[in-house]
Design a protein around this motif. Structure first.
Motif, mmCIF file in Angstrom:
data_model
loop_
_atom_site.group_PDB
_atom_site.id
_atom_site.type_symbol
_atom_site.label_atom_id
_atom_site.label_comp_id
_atom_site.label_asym_id
_atom_site.label_seq_id
_atom_site.Cartn_x
_atom_site.Cartn_y
_atom_site.Cartn_z
ATOM 1 N N UNK A 34 34.498 18.800 0.992
ATOM 2 C CA UNK A 34 34.848 19.814 0.015
ATOM 3 C C UNK A 34 34.161 19.565 -1.327
ATOM 4 N N UNK A 35 34.252 18.345 -1.831
ATOM 5 C CA UNK A 35 33.709 18.055 -3.166
ATOM 6 C C UNK A 35 32.226 17.691 -3.124
ATOM 7 N N UNK A 36 31.764 17.176 -1.965
ATOM 8 C CA UNK A 36 30.375 16.747 -1.877
ATOM 9 C C UNK A 36 30.123 15.372 -2.459
ATOM 10 N N UNK A 37 31.167 14.700 -2.925
ATOM 11 C CA UNK A 37 31.014 13.368 -3.520
ATOM 12 C C UNK A 37 30.900 12.305 -2.427
ATOM 13 N N UNK A 38 30.115 11.252 -2.659
ATOM 14 C CA UNK A 38 30.022 10.148 -1.691
ATOM 15 C C UNK A 38 31.367 9.442 -1.546
ATOM 16 N N UNK A 39 31.671 8.995 -0.314
ATOM 17 C CA UNK A 39 32.922 8.283 -0.040
ATOM 18 C C UNK A 39 32.582 6.846 0.318
ATOM 19 N N UNK A 40 33.104 5.906 -0.468
ATOM 20 C CA UNK A 40 32.836 4.489 -0.216
ATOM 21 C C UNK A 40 33.501 4.041 1.091
ATOM 22 N N UNK A 41 32.987 2.962 1.661
ATOM 23 C CA UNK A 41 33.467 2.483 2.948
ATOM 24 C C UNK A 41 34.960 2.160 2.921
ATOM 25 N N UNK A 42 35.439 1.556 1.838
ATOM 26 C CA UNK A 42 36.852 1.180 1.743
ATOM 27 C C UNK A 42 37.769 2.396 1.694
ATOM 28 N N UNK A 43 37.239 3.544 1.303
ATOM 29 C CA UNK A 43 38.038 4.756 1.204
ATOM 30 C C UNK A 43 37.979 5.603 2.477
ATOM 31 N N UNK A 44 37.227 5.143 3.467
ATOM 32 C CA UNK A 44 37.127 5.876 4.723
ATOM 33 C C UNK A 44 38.241 5.431 5.664
ATOM 34 N N UNK A 45 38.935 6.390 6.268
ATOM 35 C CA UNK A 45 40.062 6.094 7.140
ATOM 36 C C UNK A 45 40.045 7.076 8.313
ATOM 37 N N UNK A 46 40.577 6.655 9.439
ATOM 38 C CA UNK A 46 40.611 7.514 10.618
ATOM 39 C C UNK A 46 41.735 8.528 10.501
ATOM 40 N N UNK A 47 41.472 9.726 11.050
ATOM 41 C CA UNK A 47 42.480 10.777 11.014
ATOM 42 C C UNK A 47 42.427 11.627 12.267
ATOM 43 N N UNK A 48 43.595 12.090 12.703
ATOM 44 C CA UNK A 48 43.694 12.944 13.891
ATOM 45 C C UNK A 48 44.097 14.340 13.449
ATOM 46 N N UNK A 49 43.283 15.344 13.825
ATOM 47 C CA UNK A 49 43.540 16.710 13.388
ATOM 48 C C UNK A 49 44.646 17.331 14.232
ATOM 49 N N UNK A 50 45.723 17.765 13.589
ATOM 50 C CA UNK A 50 46.839 18.402 14.297
ATOM 51 C C UNK A 50 46.780 19.917 14.167
ATOM 52 N N UNK A 52 44.292 23.208 11.913
ATOM 53 C CA UNK A 52 43.030 23.450 11.233
ATOM 54 C C UNK A 52 43.063 22.896 9.805
ATOM 55 N N UNK A 53 42.346 21.794 9.587
ATOM 56 C CA UNK A 53 42.273 21.204 8.256
ATOM 57 C C UNK A 53 43.410 20.279 7.907
ATOM 58 N N UNK A 54 44.361 20.044 8.831
ATOM 59 C CA UNK A 54 45.473 19.148 8.577
ATOM 60 C C UNK A 54 45.373 17.942 9.516
#
Length: 278
Positions: A34-50, A52-54
């Protein structure tokens, strides 16, 4: 038992992605959608989509706690006849060798499986996943293949459900049997050549040496009607083999036709009688 990987891709040619304008390597970077900003490795986390967009966020500690720990053991659950093995489920091969304390037990298991012609179904944890493996006796050791789960393998019935129910007879079937008979061989992995890898290696070598790049030969597409002739040529059965055999009846018919076509001989003129002197 010790587990060693039996297949490796480390010898394959590897490429780097470059910036065409500068020739520099490109660095992969994750950015916020959405923002286009780089995401550092420590801020990356796994997520399961339940929806659309959640998403449900799964922290690394939660995933690690849910995954079974690896105790580096193989737990055999059953022995099955080798004739029941379905190779469709094979994933990756591993070599099994005895550790320092289990040589006798290893040899006993290997020789017993050879004699009974069975394979072992076992479970172990590999790369944080509980995997099912099939163990077979091979040479002086054992080989284990990790197996794909049933939900990962497509049903053969669905894959071939649109296959027409045809019965091949006559010349085509005899030709197929002839081809199989003339091209029988034995399994030797050393004869397998990776043509893609060889072509890419030749391309890289040509560019390094400044030579002209190899040209690709364009294959000529054959017509469907030429299938029978292509099979004949593949089997070494050219036009000569396709000609019908000359039988005695055909030979008599041919001789009769030649005789009928031959023009009748003209009668020889009678000899002239000598005239009497008057």
């Amino acid at each position: 038992m010790a587990l060693y990987t039996a297949a490796s891709s480390s010898e394959r040619i590897a490429f780097n992605t470059l910036n065409r304008k500068t020739g520099n390597r490109v660095k992969r970077e994750f950015v916020d959608s959405e923002t286009g900003d780089p995401v550092e490795r420590d801020d990356q986390v796994k997520g399961y989509e339940i929806e659309n967009g959640q998403y449900i966020v799964l922290e690394p500690e939660e995933v690690a706690a849910a995954v079974p720990d690896s105790d580096k053991t193989l737990k055999i659950e059953a022995f099955i006849p080798c004739s029941q093995i379905d190779t469709t489920y094979f994933d990756k091969p591993y070599y099994l060798a005895p550790d320092k304390m289990g040589t006798d037990a290893f040899v006993l298991l290997r020789d017993g499986m050879k004699k009974e012609k069975v394979a072992a179904i076992a479970r172990t944890v590999l790369f944080r996943r509980m995997r099912t493996v099939l163990i077979r006796a091979q040479g002086k050791g054992l080989i284990a293949n990790t197996l794909n789960f049933d939900y990962e393998v497509r049903s053969s019935e669905k894959a071939f459900e649109e296959m027409p129910d045809l019965k091949i007879e006559g010349e085509m079937l005899e030709l197929a049997q002839h081809i199989i008979g003339t091209k029988k061989g034995s399994f030797d992995a050393r004869t397998f050549d990776d043509r893609y890898e060889a072509a890419v290696a030749e391309l890289v070598k040509a560019k390094i040496e400044g030579r002209s790049l190899p040209k690709r030969k364009i294959p000529v597409a054959s017509k469907p009607s030429d299938l029978l002739q292509a099979l004949r040529e593949s089997a070494g059965m050219g036009a000569k083999a396709a000609k019908p055999k000359r039988t005695a009846a055909n030979a008599n018919k041919g001789a009769a036709r030649q005789k009928a076509a031959k023009p009748a001989e003209k009668p020889k003129p009678a000899a002239a009688r000598p005239r009497r002197a008057g």
